[in-house]
Design a protein around this motif. Sequence first.
Motif, PDB file in Angstrom:
ATOM      1  N   ILE A 761       0.864  -1.174   0.000  1.00 49.57           N
ATOM      2  CA  ILE A 761       0.000   0.000   0.000  1.00 49.57           C
ATOM      3  C   ILE A 761       0.911   1.238   0.000  1.00 49.57           C
ATOM      4  CG2 ILE A 761      -1.800   1.272   1.234  1.00 49.57           C
ATOM      5  CD1 ILE A 761      -2.319  -1.468   2.715  1.00 49.57           C
ATOM      6  N   PRO A 762       0.765   2.105  -0.969  1.00 54.25           N
ATOM      7  CA  PRO A 762       1.636   3.284  -1.018  1.00 54.25           C
ATOM      8  C   PRO A 762       1.483   4.140   0.231  1.00 54.25           C
ATOM      9  CG  PRO A 762       0.272   3.104  -3.001  1.00 54.25           C
ATOM     10  CD  PRO A 762      -0.210   2.070  -2.050  1.00 54.25           C
ATOM     11  N   ASN A 763       2.588   4.773   0.609  1.00 54.39           N
ATOM     12  CA  ASN A 763       2.541   5.615   1.797  1.00 54.39           C
ATOM     13  C   ASN A 763       1.576   6.778   1.639  1.00 54.39           C
ATOM     14  OD1 ASN A 763       4.417   4.131   3.209  1.00 54.39           O
ATOM     15  ND2 ASN A 763       6.146   5.177   2.244  1.00 54.39           N
ATOM     16  N   LYS A 764       1.363   7.156   0.416  1.00 54.79           N
ATOM     17  CA  LYS A 764       0.512   8.321   0.183  1.00 54.79           C
ATOM     18  C   LYS A 764      -0.964   8.028   0.443  1.00 54.79           C
ATOM     19  CE  LYS A 764       3.493  10.410  -3.222  1.00 54.79           C
ATOM     20  NZ  LYS A 764       3.906  10.151  -4.608  1.00 54.79           N
ATOM     21  N   GLN A 765      -1.317   6.751   0.353  1.00 56.81           N
ATOM     22  CA  GLN A 765      -2.733   6.411   0.523  1.00 56.81           C
ATOM     23  C   GLN A 765      -3.102   6.375   2.002  1.00 56.81           C
ATOM     24  OE1 GLN A 765      -3.917   2.747  -1.425  1.00 56.81           O
ATOM     25  NE2 GLN A 765      -5.550   2.495   0.094  1.00 56.81           N
ATOM     26  N   PRO A 766      -4.027   7.259   2.415  1.00 56.45           N
ATOM     27  CA  PRO A 766      -4.411   7.296   3.840  1.00 56.45           C
ATOM     28  C   PRO A 766      -5.161   6.024   4.212  1.00 56.45           C
ATOM     29  CG  PRO A 766      -5.257   9.212   2.631  1.00 56.45           C
ATOM     30  CD  PRO A 766      -4.788   8.234   1.617  1.00 56.45           C
ATOM     31  N   LEU A 767      -4.993   5.621   5.474  1.00 51.18           N
ATOM     32  CA  LEU A 767      -5.657   4.398   5.925  1.00 51.18           C
ATOM     33  C   LEU A 767      -6.476   4.676   7.180  1.00 51.18           C
ATOM     34  CD1 LEU A 767      -2.697   1.879   5.580  1.00 51.18           C
ATOM     35  CD2 LEU A 767      -4.709   2.026   4.085  1.00 51.18           C
ATOM     36  N   LYS A 768      -7.326   3.721   7.472  1.00 49.99           N
ATOM     37  CA  LYS A 768      -8.139   3.806   8.677  1.00 49.99           C
ATOM     38  C   LYS A 768      -7.556   2.829   9.693  1.00 49.99           C
ATOM     39  CE  LYS A 768     -13.058   3.505   9.783  1.00 49.99           C
ATOM     40  NZ  LYS A 768     -14.354   3.107   9.200  1.00 49.99           N
ATOM     41  N   LEU A 769      -7.505   3.245  10.927  1.00 44.50           N
ATOM     42  CA  LEU A 769      -6.954   2.374  11.964  1.00 44.50           C
ATOM     43  C   LEU A 769      -8.020   2.066  13.004  1.00 44.50           C
ATOM     44  CD1 LEU A 769      -4.295   1.067  13.158  1.00 44.50           C
ATOM     45  CD2 LEU A 769      -4.064   3.163  14.506  1.00 44.50           C
ATOM     46  N   LEU A 770      -8.223   0.780  13.266  1.00 41.99           N
ATOM     47  CA  LEU A 770      -9.180   0.382  14.309  1.00 41.99           C
ATOM     48  C   LEU A 770      -8.404  -0.138  15.515  1.00 41.99           C
ATOM     49  CD1 LEU A 770     -11.655  -1.603  12.041  1.00 41.99           C
ATOM     50  CD2 LEU A 770     -11.815   0.786  12.793  1.00 41.99           C
ATOM     51  N   VAL A 771      -8.884   0.231  16.686  1.00 38.99           N
ATOM     52  CA  VAL A 771      -8.178  -0.181  17.893  1.00 38.99           C
ATOM     53  C   VAL A 771      -9.115  -0.974  18.773  1.00 38.99           C
ATOM     54  CG1 VAL A 771      -6.816   0.592  19.848  1.00 38.99           C
ATOM     55  CG2 VAL A 771      -6.905   1.993  17.784  1.00 38.99           C
ATOM     56  N   LYS A 772      -8.651  -2.111  19.165  1.00 42.57           N
ATOM     57  CA  LYS A 772      -9.468  -2.939  20.047  1.00 42.57           C
ATOM     58  C   LYS A 772      -8.702  -3.179  21.335  1.00 42.57           C
ATOM     59  CE  LYS A 772     -11.902  -7.270  20.089  1.00 42.57           C
ATOM     60  NZ  LYS A 772     -12.053  -8.542  19.423  1.00 42.57           N
ATOM     61  N   GLY A 773      -9.374  -2.910  22.420  1.00 44.00           N
ATOM     62  CA  GLY A 773      -8.702  -3.154  23.694  1.00 44.00           C
ATOM     63  C   GLY A 773      -8.178  -1.872  24.306  1.00 44.00           C
ATOM     64  N   ASP A 774      -7.341  -2.052  25.287  1.00 43.90           N
ATOM     65  CA  ASP A 774      -6.910  -0.942  26.118  1.00 43.90           C
ATOM     66  C   ASP A 774      -5.736  -0.211  25.464  1.00 43.90           C
ATOM     67  OD1 ASP A 774      -6.696   0.707  28.251  1.00 43.90           O
ATOM     68  OD2 ASP A 774      -5.294  -0.624  29.306  1.00 43.90           O
ATOM     69  N   ALA A 775      -5.986   0.996  24.984  1.00 43.36           N
ATOM     70  CA  ALA A 775      -4.899   1.758  24.375  1.00 43.36           C
ATOM     71  C   ALA A 775      -5.021   3.229  24.723  1.00 43.36           C
ATOM     72  CB  ALA A 775      -4.915   1.577  22.866  1.00 43.36           C
ATOM     73  N   ASP A 776      -3.891   3.834  24.992  1.00 42.96           N
ATOM     74  CA  ASP A 776      -3.845   5.247  25.322  1.00 42.96           C
ATOM     75  C   ASP A 776      -3.978   6.043  24.025  1.00 42.96           C
ATOM     76  OD1 ASP A 776      -3.366   7.686  26.338  1.00 42.96           O
ATOM     77  OD2 ASP A 776      -1.197   7.396  26.578  1.00 42.96           O
ATOM     78  N   SER A 777      -4.885   6.997  24.024  1.00 40.20           N
ATOM     79  CA  SER A 777      -5.098   7.724  22.774  1.00 40.20           C
ATOM     80  C   SER A 777      -4.419   9.094  22.779  1.00 40.20           C
ATOM     81  CB  SER A 777      -6.592   7.899  22.531  1.00 40.20           C
ATOM     82  OG  SER A 777      -7.147   8.643  23.607  1.00 40.20           O
ATOM     83  N   ARG A 778      -3.609   9.333  23.799  1.00 40.26           N
ATOM     84  CA  ARG A 778      -3.027  10.662  23.952  1.00 40.26           C
ATOM     85  C   ARG A 778      -2.176  11.070  22.748  1.00 40.26           C
ATOM     86  NH1 ARG A 778       1.017  13.633  26.790  1.00 40.26           N
ATOM     87  NH2 ARG A 778       2.442  11.902  26.595  1.00 40.26           N
ATOM     88  N   LEU A 779      -1.485  10.103  22.162  1.00 41.70           N
ATOM     89  CA  LEU A 779      -0.578  10.431  21.073  1.00 41.70           C
ATOM     90  C   LEU A 779      -1.160  10.133  19.692  1.00 41.70           C
ATOM     91  CD1 LEU A 779       2.702   9.047  22.721  1.00 41.70           C
ATOM     92  CD2 LEU A 779       1.927  11.411  22.663  1.00 41.70           C
ATOM     93  N   ASP A 780      -2.484   9.980  19.649  1.00 37.32           N
ATOM     94  CA  ASP A 780      -3.132   9.595  18.384  1.00 37.32           C
ATOM     95  C   ASP A 780      -2.820  10.537  17.229  1.00 37.32           C
ATOM     96  OD1 ASP A 780      -4.094   7.326  19.437  1.00 37.32           O
ATOM     97  OD2 ASP A 780      -6.225   7.870  19.385  1.00 37.32           O
ATOM     98  N   THR A 781      -2.710  11.817  17.537  1.00 38.24           N
ATOM     99  CA  THR A 781      -2.449  12.751  16.422  1.00 38.24           C
ATOM    100  C   THR A 781      -1.126  12.422  15.743  1.00 38.24           C
ATOM    101  OG1 THR A 781      -1.472  14.311  17.978  1.00 38.24           O
ATOM    102  CG2 THR A 781      -3.780  14.692  17.328  1.00 38.24           C
ATOM    103  N   ILE A 782      -0.183  11.967  16.542  1.00 43.47           N
ATOM    104  CA  ILE A 782       1.116  11.625  15.948  1.00 43.47           C
ATOM    105  C   ILE A 782       1.003  10.338  15.130  1.00 43.47           C
ATOM    106  CG2 ILE A 782       3.543  11.092  16.419  1.00 43.47           C
ATOM    107  CD1 ILE A 782       3.455  12.901  18.787  1.00 43.47           C
ATOM    108  N   ILE A 783       0.219   9.399  15.636  1.00 45.09           N
ATOM    109  CA  ILE A 783       0.000   8.174  14.860  1.00 45.09           C
ATOM    110  C   ILE A 783      -0.586   8.541  13.503  1.00 45.09           C
ATOM    111  CG2 ILE A 783      -1.334   6.035  14.690  1.00 45.09           C
ATOM    112  CD1 ILE A 783      -1.166   5.769  17.706  1.00 45.09           C
ATOM    113  N   ARG A 784      -1.532   9.454  13.516  1.00 46.46           N
ATOM    114  CA  ARG A 784      -2.172   9.875  12.259  1.00 46.46           C
ATOM    115  C   ARG A 784      -1.127  10.429  11.296  1.00 46.46           C
ATOM    116  NH1 ARG A 784      -6.368  12.034  15.492  1.00 46.46           N
ATOM    117  NH2 ARG A 784      -8.275  10.839  15.213  1.00 46.46           N
ATOM    118  N   LYS A 785      -0.304  11.285  11.829  1.00 42.39           N
ATOM    119  CA  LYS A 785       0.661  11.947  10.953  1.00 42.39           C
ATOM    120  C   LYS A 785       1.745  10.987  10.458  1.00 42.39           C
ATOM    121  CE  LYS A 785       3.646  15.924  10.476  1.00 42.39           C
ATOM    122  NZ  LYS A 785       4.019  17.242  10.977  1.00 42.39           N
TER     123      LYS A 785
END
Length: 886
Positions: A761-785
Amino acid sequence: MSENDNKTAQNSAELATKYDPKAVEAKWYKYWETHRLFHSEPDGREPFCIVIPPPNVTGILHMGHALNNTIQDILVRRARMEGKNALWVPGTDHAAISTEAKVVAKLASEGIKKTDLSREEFLSHAWDWTHKYGGIILQQLRKLGASCDWERTAFTMDDIRYRSVIRVFVDLYRKGLIYRGVRMVNWDPQALTALSDEEVIYKEEQSKLYHLRYKVEDDPEGRYIVVATTRPETILGDTAVCVNPNDERYTWLKGKRVIVPLVGRSVPIIMDEYVEMDFGTGCLKVTPAHDINDYMLGEKYNLPSIDIFNDNGTISEKGGIYIGMDRFDVRKQIMIDLDAKGLVEKIEDYVNKVGHSERTDAVIEPKLSTQWFVRMADLAKPALEGVENDEVKFVPSKFKNLYRHWMTNIKDWCISRQLWWGQQIPAYYLPDGSFVVAETPEEALDLAREKSGNPSLSADDIRRDPDCLDTWFSSWLWPLSLFNGILEPDNEEIRYYYPTTDLVTAPDIIFFWVARMIIAGYEFHGQKPFNNVYFTGIVRDKLGRKMSKSLGNSPDPLDLIDQYGADGLRMGLMRAAPAGHDIMFDESLCEQGRNFCNKIWNAFRLVKGWKADSEIEQPETAKLGIEWFSNVLNRTLAEVDDLMKKFRISEALTAVYKLFWDEFSSWYLEVVKPAYSQPIDQKTYDETLRFFDVLLRLLHPFMPFITEELWQHLAERRDGESIMYAQLPKDEEYSAEIISDFERLKEVVAGIRTIRLKRQIPNKQPLKLLVKGDADSRLDTIIRKMGNIDTIEKCEEKPATAASFIVGGAEYMIPLENSIDKEEEIKKLEAEKKRFEGFLAGVRKKLANERFVANAPEAVVALEHKKESDALAKLAAIETALAALK
RNA sequence: GGGCGAUUAGCUCAGCUGGUUUAGAGCGUCUGCCUUACAAGCAGAGGGUCUGCGGUUCGAAUCCGUAAUCGCCCACCA
């Protein structure tokens, strides 16, 4: 210069895509030197001082020097940046034997013999030579970036150092610690001088053991005995044959005499238990003039001593035959002649150790001669103690053993050399053969008059000893004499800089130099010469061989600087050079160094290319990135500080390297980087420059040139300012939790990237991420970027076509359009499950052990509990992922 | 002959007061990328059970003993 450079700094587009050390290094070195930035004078600050191990004045820089001086430079530069008054004193060594040999060879090429010249004439040639070639190595050190205080450059033969040596000689003589005497010494037939024991290098050589027949004198049965020797040429000097009195094979020889072959001399059989019965034939020929053991036997049994060699290793008149032939030619010839007479029993192959001159490599000839010696036993005591109790600290400490062994078995030091290039021994002979010792000829004359009771004695009546002192007899005073601490023991400089801080040297001169400096420090100044001795390793080639001229396996450091830059060479050497460990040098190390320079350079280009805009609001990603990086930075600052204190320089450099490359470039810059051609908010920009500034400071001791260059692009500064004096931040705090949260984030991003790679999958193509279970979302913006994720959602049920990975106790899924390879996913998960089950079993075993829970520290037990719960969470996530697939 | 040190991934080495996730880095290897800071680069992957054996310990790459291999230093065996 600064005008031009500032202009380029305004626009990073003008910076080349590759760092060019050549353009930068000469410029900055000149800047440092002309602004006297290396210069130090005593002041109120804490002093930090290193004296250079003085290289041979006519030598050139080799890899060992490069390593050694890079380390010293790193220590000095860092000390400067810690606010200390740092001084590194340079200088050179007159290297008596090797310089004299070079001058003699040069004169010979012009048809001039040393013996045709007066001492003064010869010395004038030697000084010419020294001025012509001397100091090349000091220019080369500048290329390396060495921040020596050149205004203080000293020479072991300059006036202060010369007079210091003479004063010390007189002082020791008057204390009864110097004596003159006839001893068996190591003679170098090529350099025509005596050597100290330390200057002899024993090499294992393939040689022969010759079994020779010695006829028993007046024996009616015509019997002979067989003597084994490695040096048949020395039979010319035989004055006895020795056997062990307990050797029953030879009891019949008692009281008999044997005839030395060829020379026909009758010599006695002596009996001494010194002879090993099971070595060779059990018969030892005794040549008191040419072997230390034979000499002792000669003394014991009052044997004559026949010196069969001239000083140059040819046979003397006393040899009787083969007069004027070289010793090695004689060895061949004498065997032919012995064989012709049927006196050779057999010849065996034999491996033995042969002493060679450290300087000329000539085979050493043990020789009886009159020399000057220093009585060492008492001098050594305080110096031994100083190292034993760590007043002088050795790094690594294993060298203490070596030192102790040598110091407790120390021999008297033969300090006279039959040379002219050096400090002439200040002993003056009276007409009656007695002598006086004095600092000046005038004083000597007074003493001579007094001693002889003849007040009319004139200067012409006394004759100064023609010999010189061992070079090491001047370099052992180095830390003292550099500050004129011998001639003026209470001057301001010696009080301020002495004892010096660190000494950096290779372990092979621990006896020649280090031990003797410590001795001299205590004896002549009542104080150790330095606090720490850092022993470097020896630079070897890829195959582990010592670098040497004859093997041709030693790269020229200047070529390497030319190719990779001084910073590249320094970096390459240091990454591979833990204390006391030899380093296997490979040019690819320098490549790494060069690449690192380039990395720094390009990171700078990126940052300088950003346009800051105070109107833009700081994005969340940048805020979080800054928070994280400042913690990592602070942690590394503390880590580097700790490592440097322990002299773990290569580890410190590795920490800085990773900080810059992995954390700063790969993560921080990517996190805060604005979209292409977009401006960046002012706050983030300023913070980034601040980080860059600290990183450059941290890097500067290791890579002085590129850091100075970039530092000057970073901010306006006045002429004469330098990163050299920028101070390092200290004692900053950091949160381990912030750092570990970010580590988890890195795993998530890596998981996303792996899926992209595997699924193409090319890096340019944006993807959707699903999270199941216990995860800290504080740094999500960085994951997105960083992962190019457009949405992150919590989910309970895994979609059938999602690829997934597990971090901590959470499963992360990327829904995909095409179906996934179930088998492969299952296989992967099963493997991971197995691994964690094993891990969990180990942890539980520990926790189930009552003795562990009872005995281990609380924190360790708590950690095990945390491991258990983490593993359980992870396993649960794996299980659900598996269940969803099946 | 004495002493010291080493043996961890294909190579060079970290891991130095035993417990920080059943070991880390660089180079090399493999995969995919010339994504406008860097191809001297980027993103990933694989790879070792810590030379063998024995012991101490709740727990060992880490401490002790032992063997092997390599290296260094010292010592007057011709």
